[in-house]
Design a protein around this motif. Structure first.
Motif, short mmCIF file in Angstrom:
data_model
loop_
_atom_site.label_atom_id
_atom_site.label_comp_id
_atom_site.label_asym_id
_atom_site.label_seq_id
_atom_site.Cartn_x
_atom_site.Cartn_y
_atom_site.Cartn_z
N ASN A 58 38.66 -52.69 -21.97
CA ASN A 58 37.26 -52.26 -21.94
C ASN A 58 37.19 -50.78 -22.29
O ASN A 58 37.37 -49.90 -21.44
CB ASN A 58 36.69 -52.51 -20.54
N GLU A 80 43.59 -50.38 -20.67
CA GLU A 80 42.28 -51.01 -20.50
C GLU A 80 41.75 -51.56 -21.82
O GLU A 80 41.70 -50.85 -22.82
CB GLU A 80 41.30 -49.99 -19.91
N SER A 130 40.94 -54.32 -14.85
CA SER A 130 39.58 -54.86 -14.85
C SER A 130 39.49 -56.31 -15.29
O SER A 130 38.40 -56.90 -15.30
CB SER A 130 38.68 -54.01 -15.76
N PRO A 150 31.36 -56.37 -14.49
CA PRO A 150 31.22 -54.96 -14.91
C PRO A 150 30.96 -53.99 -13.76
O PRO A 150 31.52 -52.89 -13.74
CB PRO A 150 30.04 -55.01 -15.88
N TYR A 192 33.80 -50.63 -30.95
CA TYR A 192 34.05 -50.96 -29.55
C TYR A 192 32.85 -50.77 -28.63
O TYR A 192 32.83 -51.31 -27.53
CB TYR A 192 35.21 -50.11 -29.02
#
Length: 244
Positions: A200, A198, A168, A173, A238
């Protein structure tokens, strides 16, 4: 129960006196998507590089890695790739000057591989955008579509386990969501084992079966993604939440 495809046990990566990865263990079964998530510099890419045999510099790597029950710890990256440990590195994996179809036609499994190779029609079903753009030059595609080409090329090589390292990065997004939904669909429809790296965390939780959250080369939280989405330790740091 699905069979184990990839098992990593107590994997440690040292650069001199520094432990970049410190005793990480993981198990991935057929039809399962396991995510390794964490902040920048947490050791995510170092860990999957050690699993695939691709380590930057000259680290000391210890621990055990098994592929379908076979110990591959002492094998080179090339040998692991021939057995089906397929790594799609961050930002790499496709020839920009070729069309989508040329990229996919060029990618083929090893001649002696008895594994399942993905045909073009299957790939275009998983990634409909690529089917619509198969005659287009890959370098002219959007960032998300180029990443799909990289994943599709990897599938043409008949992987036993597909490792996606930060797919990503640099994507909007909405494009990230579309890309990872396609990967989830791939797992569900083909039974492929996927290891997703990842940064994200929210995106990883949305598609993974299991999540390993790592910090400083160690797993600090591990469990089913559906449960960890409500874990206050993850939410506070997060996901923009706060501790209860």
């Amino acid at each position: 129960m699905s069979r184990d495809v990839l098992v990593a046990s107590e994997v440690t990566v040292r650069y001199g006196g520094n432990r970049a990865v410190d005793g990480m263990s993981m198990r991935i079964r057929e039809g399962e998507l396991v995510a390794v998530a964490g902040g920048n510099g947490a050791g995510k890419s170092t860990f999957v590089g050690a699993v695939a045999g691709w380590s930057r510099g000259t680290p000391t790597v210890t621990g055990r890695v098994e592929l379908a029950g076979r110990d591959i710890s002492g094998l080179s990256a090339h040998a692991r790739a021939r057995l089906g440990v397929t790594l799609v590195p961050e930002g790499l994996g496709a020839f920009a000057q070729m069309t989508v179809k040329e990229n996919l036609t060029l990618a083929r499994p090893p001649k002696d591989a008895a594994r399942r190779a993905y045909e073009l029609d299957e790939i275009f079903e998983i990634f409909p955008n690529l089917g619509e753009r198969q005659g287009q030059i890959t370098g002219s595609l959007s960032g998300g579509e180029r990443q799909m080409v990289a994943v599709a090329r990897a599938l043409r090589g008949a992987p036993q386990v597909l490792i996606l390292d930060e797919p990503s990065v640099g994507l909007a997004p909405k494009i990230v969501e579309e890309l990872l939904r396609s990967v989830r669909r791939l797992v569900d429809t083909t039974g492929l084992a996927v290891l997703l790296v990842e940064q994200n965390v929210r995106a990883a939780l949305a598609v993974a079966d299991e999540l390993h959250l790592i910090e400083r080369g160690r797993t600090v939280v591990q469990g089913p993604a559906a449960e960890l989405a409500d874990d206050p330790r993850i939410s506070a740091v997060y996901l923009g939440g706060t501790h209860a």
